[in-house]
Design an enzyme around this catalytic site. Structure first.
Site, PDB file in Angstrom:
ATOM      1  N   CYS A   1     -18.345  22.699  16.049  1.00  0.00           N
ATOM      2  CA  CYS A   1     -18.659  21.273  15.947  1.00  0.00           C
ATOM      3  C   CYS A   1     -19.630  20.860  17.047  1.00  0.00           C
ATOM      4  CB  CYS A   1     -17.374  20.454  16.054  1.00  0.00           C
ATOM      5  SG  CYS A   1     -17.620  18.688  15.797  1.00  0.00           S
TER       6      CYS A   1
ATOM      7  N   ARG B   1     -17.809  13.187   4.737  1.00  0.00           N
ATOM      8  CA  ARG B   1     -16.947  13.240   5.921  1.00  0.00           C
ATOM      9  C   ARG B   1     -17.678  12.695   7.143  1.00  0.00           C
ATOM     10  NH1 ARG B   1     -14.930  16.337  10.232  1.00  0.00           N
ATOM     11  NH2 ARG B   1     -12.645  16.475  10.238  1.00  0.00           N
TER      12      ARG B   1
END
Length: 487
Positions: free
Chosen positions: A305, A401
């Site tokens: 991430c 998302r």
């Protein structure tokens, strides 16, 4: 003037303090609550990522006592089918077995076997009356596929059946007496009510810690987005028998996510709902107020991430977990620590900070059960692993998302990367090592249960030299340990 709220810590900033103990590691109880109605036998969930969790991994994790969350980067029908496969893999009683008609050709039956992955089907007529059963042994050497099921099935007169309240000993006795591996459950008027298989009983004995529902079926979760159009996906997953729904977003403390939780809770008042992700007490409270059964914490800690770097936003994970857990402690709503877990010690720290369980991605990516093919690179085996905020994953369906579902493919702004991870072998070996580390932590801190670890264990803050001292140092590793890999 800088508006600095406070200092925040992550896993490498702290250590747990050893305490007087009467707890032996092998006696520690690892069970914990995912929600008020779902209890896990180990505090581990698999991430809803397209390189981590599909049917195989969800089955294996449930057998070990956790729950896998099927990712949403696929069609509604395909995701629902994967949920159904997990639910049907192991059952005390298959309450709604796939049935066939006596007029079905063997060619059509063969296609059904390929689609479902099993070869035994109860046979019912147009009025749903049970008329027989056909198994793989009945058709093994048949070459004429134009013949029908009726030509080879075991007929009604020779069926081995029981009523729904039959005991385990009675069922085993019938299987032994008649030398069969399937027993059909019928009503007084001989309507089919279910099927019991020897294989399911054997699986239950081999995996006594499996996470199951009240019907003896493995538990499974599935992820959905918060954007418009997810209503149909939610309905399909509920119909497929999903145990817990994950409303998944990179920013759970946003009105769109909160509204999706409210609407889903209104439509399905008894459905366990996990919602996230958040990194603050306020975010956790907002999701709880909206109707979440559990709150998922973590903005940017994952190995793949880049949210914190791309956006400059996030809270180090130990502080984020502690803040959310403190905010929800009087409500009985569990916190899930999602991301940043590299070692078994990180699992221990996350739980001690207040989490009831952890969700992992990179730890399970690269296992035999994870999606994807094994790739060879410079003589070593790898599997691909990517963040759901990577360009590849976003273009496949996860862009909502990150609130970018309206962006064209060439205008996506990624918050994750695509990479590869060493092949790790079977999931059960990974879980054995990780839970072994957690058990040792519980022995060292004197905590007999996960709840005690959540509430009793104490931390010390450490320096950079402290974490350096904690890792292997001043030596060259010649043989890797199964639970310790750097880089």
């Amino acid at each position: 003037m800088l508006r600095v709220i406070k200092e925040a810590l992550t896993f490498d900033d702290v250590l747990l303090v050893p305490a007087h103990s009467t707890v032996l590691p092998n006696t520690a109880d690892l069970s914990t609550q995912l929600t008020k109605t779902i209890r896990l036998n180990i505090p581990m969930l698999s991430a809803a990522m397209d390189t981590v969790t599909e049917t195989k991994l969800a089955i294996s994790l449930a057998q070990e006592g956790g729950i896998g969350f099927i990712h949403k980067n696929m069609s509604i029908e395909r995701q629902a089918e994967r949920v159904r496969k997990v639910k049907k893999f192991e059952s005390g009683i298959v309450s709604d077995p796939v049935t066939v008609s006596p007029t079905l050709s063997l060619a059509e039956l063969s296609e059904l076997v390929k689609k479902n992955g099993f070869a035994s089907f109860p046979v019912v007529d147009d009025e749903k009356n049970l008329v027989g059963i056909i198994t793989g042994r009945d058709t093994r050497f048949v070459t004429d596929l134009n013949k029908t099921v009726a030509d080879f099935m075991t007929p009604k007169a020779r069926l081995v059946t029981v009523k729904r309240n039959a005991s385990r000993d009675e069922i085993f006795g019938l299987m032994h007496t008649h030398r069969v591996e399937k027993v059909l459950v019928v009503s007084d008027d001989f309507k089919l009510k279910g099927m019991i298989t020897l294989k399911d009983y054997q699986k239950s004995e081999q995996k006594p810690q499996a996470c199951k529902d009240e019907f003896g079926r493995l538990r499974v979760g599935a992820a959905v987005g918060a954007g418009p159009g997810n209503e149909e996906r939610i309905d399909a997953l509920v119909k497929a028998g999903v145990d817990v729904l994950l409303i998944d977003s990179s920013h759970g403390h946003s009105e769109g996510v909160l509204q999706r939780v409210r609407e889903t809770r209104a439509k399905y008042p008894d459905l366990p709902i996990v919602a996230g992700n958040v990194a603050t007490a306020e975010g956790a409270i907002a999701l709880a107020d909206a109707g979440a059964s559990a709150v998922k914490v973590g903005i940017g800690p994952g190995s793949i991430c880049t949210t914190r770097i791309v956006t400059g936003v996030g809270v180090p994970q130990i502080t984020a977990i502690a803040d959310a857990a403190e905010a929800l402690k009087d409500r009985g709503i569990p916190v899930i620590a999602d991301g940043g877990i590299r070692f078994s010690g990180d699992i221990s720290k996350a739980i001690a900070a207040g989490a009831s369980c952890v969700m992992v991605g990179s730890m399970f990516a690269g296992t035999e059960e994870a999606p994807g093919e094994i790739e060879l690179y410079q003589g070593r085996a790898f599997k691909s692993y990517r963040g759901m905020g990577s360009l590849g994953a976003m273009s496949k369906g996860s862009s909502d998302r990150y609130f970018q579902s309206d962006n064209a493919a060439d205008k996506l702004v990624p918050e994750g990367i695509e990479g590869r991870i060493p092949y790790k072998g079977f999931l059960k070996e990974i879980i054995h090592q990780q839970m072994g580390g957690l058990r040792s932590c519980m022995g060292l801190t004197g905590c007999a249960t996960i709840d005690e670890l959540r509430t009793k264990a104490q931390f010390v803050r450490i320096s950079g030299a402290g974490i350096q001292e904690s890792h292997v140092h001043d030596v060259t590793i010649t043989k890797e340990a199964p639970n310790y890999r750097m880089g």
